[in-house]
Scaffold this motif. Sequence first.
Motif: not given
Length: 206
Positions: A118-127
Amino acid sequence: ASDWSSDVCSSDLGITGGIGSGKSTVARIFSTLNIPVYDADSHAKNLMTTDKILVAEIIREFGTLSYQSDGALDRKFLAEVVFNDPGKLSRLNSLVHPRVDLDFEHWVSRQASAPYILKEAALLFNSGASKKLNKIIVVAAPTEVRIERIRRRDGRTDDQIKKIINQQMDQQEMEHRADYIIRNDGSELVIPQVLRIHQTLINLAS
């Protein structure tokens, strides 16, 4: 929902959600199931002081005041520079995200024995990172619940919290793009939801 595709490792998944949704808590539950979790936000903070290429780019873009005399990132200075300037914030993200992507690729290569990661990221879509992942899990909670959580956790004012929320992707849009949604609003226990998704992913991986 997307199909398992051949151009991306079928075991690379993302987990995201707006601030206060509880994505980090959910990620920790996956960790207890021995699933490797890459916390993109904490890795990004680390790379901003340890990745020489990234450090040089930040100094070139935002000046030497971005770093303290001991080499530590001056987060207060940088936050004041980018927080009220969407253009500068976007520029900072455009420097950080590629270095995080590269670090993530190196990390993935060391997780060969895991059924999935799993890659956990707040800006997963934005980035744009979501495009390189095979499935996306979104952790969702109502705005008022998230505001209360952040107020208790960080001591921020409601105005500060709403400003952060408004800078992030709309939750409905996140849910629309999700392959799996975990409701963290008290309507259903979170652990059984995680276990269902975990078993589904184990089955797909095998």
